[in-house]
Write a protein that holds these residues in place. Structure first.
Motif, PDB file in Angstrom:
ATOM      1  N   GLU A 103     -27.375 -63.604  43.318  1.00 56.70           N
ATOM      2  CA  GLU A 103     -28.387 -64.428  42.981  1.00 56.70           C
ATOM      3  C   GLU A 103     -29.843 -63.701  43.493  1.00 56.70           C
ATOM      4  O   GLU A 103     -29.549 -63.132  44.592  1.00 56.70           O
ATOM      5  CB  GLU A 103     -28.283 -65.661  43.948  1.00 56.70           C
ATOM      6  N   GLY A 104     -30.848 -63.767  43.034  1.00 54.84           N
ATOM      7  CA  GLY A 104     -32.022 -62.901  43.270  1.00 54.84           C
ATOM      8  C   GLY A 104     -32.168 -61.687  42.805  1.00 54.84           C
ATOM      9  O   GLY A 104     -33.048 -61.013  43.067  1.00 54.84           O
ATOM     10  N   VAL A 105     -31.207 -61.088  42.279  1.00 57.52           N
ATOM     11  CA  VAL A 105     -31.318 -59.444  42.179  1.00 57.52           C
ATOM     12  C   VAL A 105     -32.231 -59.347  41.211  1.00 57.52           C
ATOM     13  O   VAL A 105     -32.635 -58.126  41.205  1.00 57.52           O
ATOM     14  CB  VAL A 105     -29.668 -59.109  41.503  1.00 57.52           C
ATOM     15  N   LEU A 106     -32.720 -60.042  40.137  1.00 57.36           N
ATOM     16  CA  LEU A 106     -33.693 -59.811  39.361  1.00 57.36           C
ATOM     17  C   LEU A 106     -35.136 -59.637  39.877  1.00 57.36           C
ATOM     18  O   LEU A 106     -35.968 -58.962  39.248  1.00 57.36           O
ATOM     19  CB  LEU A 106     -33.901 -60.725  38.077  1.00 57.36           C
ATOM     20  N   GLU A 107     -35.109 -60.270  41.088  1.00 57.10           N
ATOM     21  CA  GLU A 107     -36.405 -59.994  41.821  1.00 57.10           C
ATOM     22  C   GLU A 107     -36.353 -58.671  42.623  1.00 57.10           C
ATOM     23  O   GLU A 107     -37.390 -58.444  43.264  1.00 57.10           O
ATOM     24  CB  GLU A 107     -36.620 -61.231  42.697  1.00 57.10           C
ATOM     25  N   ALA A 108     -35.309 -58.055  42.729  1.00 57.23           N
ATOM     26  CA  ALA A 108     -35.025 -57.013  43.699  1.00 57.23           C
ATOM     27  C   ALA A 108     -35.802 -55.676  43.174  1.00 57.23           C
ATOM     28  O   ALA A 108     -35.925 -55.382  41.758  1.00 57.23           O
ATOM     29  CB  ALA A 108     -33.906 -56.942  44.135  1.00 57.23           C
ATOM     30  N   LYS A 109     -35.689 -54.760  43.770  1.00 61.78           N
ATOM     31  CA  LYS A 109     -36.008 -53.362  43.344  1.00 61.78           C
ATOM     32  C   LYS A 109     -34.881 -52.458  43.805  1.00 61.78           C
ATOM     33  O   LYS A 109     -34.337 -52.527  44.967  1.00 61.78           O
ATOM     34  CB  LYS A 109     -37.485 -52.852  43.872  1.00 61.78           C
ATOM     35  N   PHE A 110     -34.622 -51.489  42.884  1.00 63.37           N
ATOM     36  CA  PHE A 110     -33.315 -50.581  43.277  1.00 63.37           C
ATOM     37  C   PHE A 110     -33.413 -49.336  43.871  1.00 63.37           C
ATOM     38  O   PHE A 110     -34.562 -48.657  42.935  1.00 63.37           O
ATOM     39  CB  PHE A 110     -32.563 -50.465  41.971  1.00 63.37           C
ATOM     40  N   SER A 111     -33.116 -48.890  44.612  1.00 61.44           N
ATOM     41  CA  SER A 111     -33.289 -47.404  44.993  1.00 61.44           C
ATOM     42  C   SER A 111     -32.420 -46.591  44.228  1.00 61.44           C
ATOM     43  O   SER A 111     -31.351 -46.703  44.148  1.00 61.44           O
ATOM     44  CB  SER A 111     -32.800 -47.478  46.670  1.00 61.44           C
ATOM     45  N   LEU A 112     -33.185 -45.557  43.318  1.00 61.01           N
ATOM     46  CA  LEU A 112     -32.338 -44.721  42.593  1.00 61.01           C
ATOM     47  C   LEU A 112     -32.739 -43.263  42.611  1.00 61.01           C
ATOM     48  O   LEU A 112     -33.589 -42.963  42.050  1.00 61.01           O
ATOM     49  CB  LEU A 112     -32.724 -45.379  40.876  1.00 61.01           C
ATOM     50  N   PRO A 113     -32.172 -42.583  43.613  1.00 60.28           N
ATOM     51  CA  PRO A 113     -32.506 -41.321  44.001  1.00 60.28           C
ATOM     52  C   PRO A 113     -32.327 -40.207  42.944  1.00 60.28           C
ATOM     53  O   PRO A 113     -32.783 -39.245  42.999  1.00 60.28           O
ATOM     54  CB  PRO A 113     -31.544 -40.968  45.129  1.00 60.28           C
ATOM     55  N   GLU A 114     -31.303 -40.550  41.689  1.00 62.39           N
ATOM     56  CA  GLU A 114     -31.066 -39.583  40.701  1.00 62.39           C
ATOM     57  C   GLU A 114     -32.273 -39.599  39.761  1.00 62.39           C
ATOM     58  O   GLU A 114     -32.315 -39.009  38.941  1.00 62.39           O
ATOM     59  CB  GLU A 114     -29.931 -39.943  40.150  1.00 62.39           C
ATOM     60  N   VAL A 115     -33.274 -40.672  39.659  1.00 63.16           N
ATOM     61  CA  VAL A 115     -34.199 -40.806  38.810  1.00 63.16           C
ATOM     62  C   VAL A 115     -35.410 -40.087  39.067  1.00 63.16           C
ATOM     63  O   VAL A 115     -36.011 -40.646  40.097  1.00 63.16           O
ATOM     64  CB  VAL A 115     -34.513 -42.185  38.289  1.00 63.16           C
ATOM     65  N   ARG A 116     -35.871 -39.297  38.448  1.00 64.76           N
ATOM     66  CA  ARG A 116     -37.169 -38.414  38.473  1.00 64.76           C
ATOM     67  C   ARG A 116     -36.917 -38.024  39.933  1.00 64.76           C
ATOM     68  O   ARG A 116     -36.122 -37.391  40.275  1.00 64.76           O
ATOM     69  CB  ARG A 116     -38.331 -39.413  38.180  1.00 64.76           C
ATOM     70  N   ASP A 117     -37.985 -38.248  40.897  1.00 64.40           N
ATOM     71  CA  ASP A 117     -38.081 -37.836  42.223  1.00 64.40           C
ATOM     72  C   ASP A 117     -37.244 -38.922  43.149  1.00 64.40           C
ATOM     73  O   ASP A 117     -37.804 -39.059  44.474  1.00 64.40           O
ATOM     74  CB  ASP A 117     -39.350 -37.490  42.629  1.00 64.40           C
ATOM     75  N   GLY A 118     -36.593 -39.799  42.691  1.00 63.78           N
ATOM     76  CA  GLY A 118     -36.212 -40.928  43.402  1.00 63.78           C
ATOM     77  C   GLY A 118     -37.198 -42.089  43.692  1.00 63.78           C
ATOM     78  O   GLY A 118     -38.432 -42.331  42.856  1.00 63.78           O
ATOM     79  N   GLY A 119     -36.864 -43.252  44.385  1.00 64.01           N
ATOM     80  CA  GLY A 119     -38.003 -44.263  44.507  1.00 64.01           C
ATOM     81  C   GLY A 119     -37.147 -45.735  44.293  1.00 64.01           C
ATOM     82  O   GLY A 119     -36.143 -45.700  44.105  1.00 64.01           O
ATOM     83  N   ARG A 120     -38.110 -46.484  44.113  1.00 66.31           N
ATOM     84  CA  ARG A 120     -37.496 -48.076  43.933  1.00 66.31           C
ATOM     85  C   ARG A 120     -37.970 -48.345  42.564  1.00 66.31           C
ATOM     86  O   ARG A 120     -39.177 -48.536  42.138  1.00 66.31           O
ATOM     87  CB  ARG A 120     -37.921 -49.020  44.926  1.00 66.31           C
ATOM     88  N   PHE A 121     -37.285 -49.027  41.803  1.00 70.14           N
ATOM     89  CA  PHE A 121     -37.474 -49.368  40.602  1.00 70.14           C
ATOM     90  C   PHE A 121     -37.092 -51.146  40.305  1.00 70.14           C
ATOM     91  O   PHE A 121     -36.260 -51.544  40.683  1.00 70.14           O
ATOM     92  CB  PHE A 121     -36.638 -48.718  39.298  1.00 70.14           C
ATOM     93  N   PRO A 122     -38.167 -51.862  39.486  1.00 73.57           N
ATOM     94  CA  PRO A 122     -37.613 -52.916  39.275  1.00 73.57           C
ATOM     95  C   PRO A 122     -36.285 -53.502  38.659  1.00 73.57           C
ATOM     96  O   PRO A 122     -35.807 -52.456  37.899  1.00 73.57           O
ATOM     97  CB  PRO A 122     -38.836 -53.452  38.090  1.00 73.57           C
ATOM     98  N   ALA A 123     -35.540 -54.296  39.037  1.00 69.85           N
ATOM     99  CA  ALA A 123     -34.250 -54.604  38.455  1.00 69.85           C
ATOM    100  C   ALA A 123     -33.981 -54.471  37.160  1.00 69.85           C
ATOM    101  O   ALA A 123     -32.994 -53.976  36.761  1.00 69.85           O
ATOM    102  CB  ALA A 123     -33.713 -55.860  39.211  1.00 69.85           C
ATOM    103  N   ALA A 124     -34.768 -55.125  36.294  1.00 64.12           N
ATOM    104  CA  ALA A 124     -34.651 -55.279  34.922  1.00 64.12           C
ATOM    105  C   ALA A 124     -34.529 -53.771  34.680  1.00 64.12           C
ATOM    106  O   ALA A 124     -33.780 -53.277  33.345  1.00 64.12           O
ATOM    107  CB  ALA A 124     -35.549 -56.120  34.246  1.00 64.12           C
ATOM    108  N   VAL A 125     -35.702 -52.740  34.790  1.00 62.16           N
ATOM    109  CA  VAL A 125     -35.865 -51.464  34.565  1.00 62.16           C
ATOM    110  C   VAL A 125     -34.266 -50.848  35.058  1.00 62.16           C
ATOM    111  O   VAL A 125     -33.820 -50.177  34.232  1.00 62.16           O
ATOM    112  CB  VAL A 125     -36.880 -50.766  35.253  1.00 62.16           C
ATOM    113  N   ALA A 126     -34.133 -51.111  36.118  1.00 66.52           N
ATOM    114  CA  ALA A 126     -32.759 -50.111  36.693  1.00 66.52           C
ATOM    115  C   ALA A 126     -31.633 -50.503  35.758  1.00 66.52           C
ATOM    116  O   ALA A 126     -30.725 -49.739  35.533  1.00 66.52           O
ATOM    117  CB  ALA A 126     -32.682 -50.380  38.173  1.00 66.52           C
ATOM    118  N   ILE A 127     -31.471 -51.977  35.695  1.00 73.67           N
ATOM    119  CA  ILE A 127     -30.251 -52.238  34.930  1.00 73.67           C
ATOM    120  C   ILE A 127     -30.260 -51.813  33.529  1.00 73.67           C
ATOM    121  O   ILE A 127     -29.345 -51.431  32.692  1.00 73.67           O
ATOM    122  CB  ILE A 127     -29.977 -53.801  34.958  1.00 73.67           C
TER     123      ILE A 127
END
Length: 209
Positions: A103-127
Motif C-alpha cells: 500500500e502506498g508504494v506508488l507515492e514513494a521514491k526508490f533509491s536506485l544506486p545503479e541508475v546513472r549516478d544514483g538517486g531517488r526515482f518516482p515509483a512508476a519510473v523505477a518500476i
C-alpha cells in the motif's frame, strides 16, 4: 497497442505489467538446465550463470528499494542461484511482487544506486525500469539456450516506450554499464526487434556453435 499512453494509464498499469513480465521471464528461466549455466550470453561480461545471478540480484535490489530502504550497490549484486535458477528467480520475483504491491508504494521514491549516478526515482519510473529490464533479460536468457521469446504486444509496447527514453550517450552506454549503444534498426523492423536494438542487442545473436 499504441505507444501514446497517457502518464495516468501507465502508472495505473505498470505494476500489473511488471507482474506479467516476471511471469513471462519465469517461463523462460524454467527451461534452463544446470549444465547450461556456463554458456555465453548476449551480455559480453556474463555467462548464463552470471546473467541469472544479475537478474536475481536486481530483483532483490528493486524489492529493497520499494520497501523504502536506502539501498547500496552491494544489495544489487549479492544474489545467489546455488544451482537452482528457477527457484532462485521465483523467490526473488516474489520479493518484488510483495514490495511493489505494498500500500502506498506508488507515492514513494526508490533509491536506485545503479541508475546513472544514483538517486531517488518516482515509483512508476523505477518500476518501469524493472519492467524493461525483465523483458529484455528474458530475451538474453532465451537467446542463450535457444528458447522462444514471445512477449505479448502490451509488454512490448510498454517496454519500447521506456527504452525510447534511455539516454544513448558514451556516458550512459558501453562496457560495464547497463546497456550497450543502440543498434540501428529500420522503420520496418518489428517492435520486438526494435526494442532489442534500442538497448544494444542484435536480434540475430546466437550462441557460438
Amino acid at each position: 497497442m499504441s505507444l501514446s499512453w497517457s502518464l495516468r494509464s501507465f502508472v495505473m498499469d505498470i505494476r500489473h505489467l511488471d507482474r506479467r513480465a516476471q511471469a513471462f521471464a519465469a517461463e523462460i528461466i524454467a527451461q534452463v538446465r544446470p549444465e547450461r549455466l556456463s554458456v555465453p550470453t548476449p551480455c559480453p561480461d556474463w555467462t548464463l550463470y552470471g546473467l541469472l545471478r544479475h537478474i536475481v540480484s536486481q530483483n532483490e535490489g528493486f524489492a529493497a528499494a520499494a520497501r523504502g530502504e536506502e539501498t547500496h550497490l552491494s544489495q544489487w549484486r549479492n544474489g545467489r542461484i546455488d544451482g537452482d535458477p528457477r527457484g532462485a528467480y521465483e523467490r526473488s520475483a516474489a520479493l518484488v511482487d510483495e514490495a511493489f504491491g505494498a500500500e502506498g508504494v506508488l507515492e514513494a521514491k526508490f533509491s536506485l544506486p545503479e541508475v546513472r549516478d544514483g538517486g531517488r526515482f518516482p515509483a512508476a519510473v523505477a518500476i518501469g525500469f524493472h519492467l524493461v529490464d525483465t523483458v529484455v533479460h528474458a530475451w538474453d536468457v532465451a537467446a542463450s539456450i535457444g528458447a522462444a521469446w514471445r512477449p505479448d504486444e502490451e509488454l512490448v509496447a510498454a517496454s519500447l516506450a521506456i527504452a525510447l527514453k534511455v539516454p544513448d550517450t558514451p556516458a550512459d552506454r558501453g562496457p560495464g554499464l547497463a546497456f550497450e549503444p543502440a543498434i540501428d534498426a529500420s522503420s520496418e523492423t518489428p517492435d520486438r526487434d526494435r526494442l532489442l536494438a534500442l538497448l544494444g542487442r542484435s536480434p540475430d545473436w546466437r550462441p557460438p556453435a
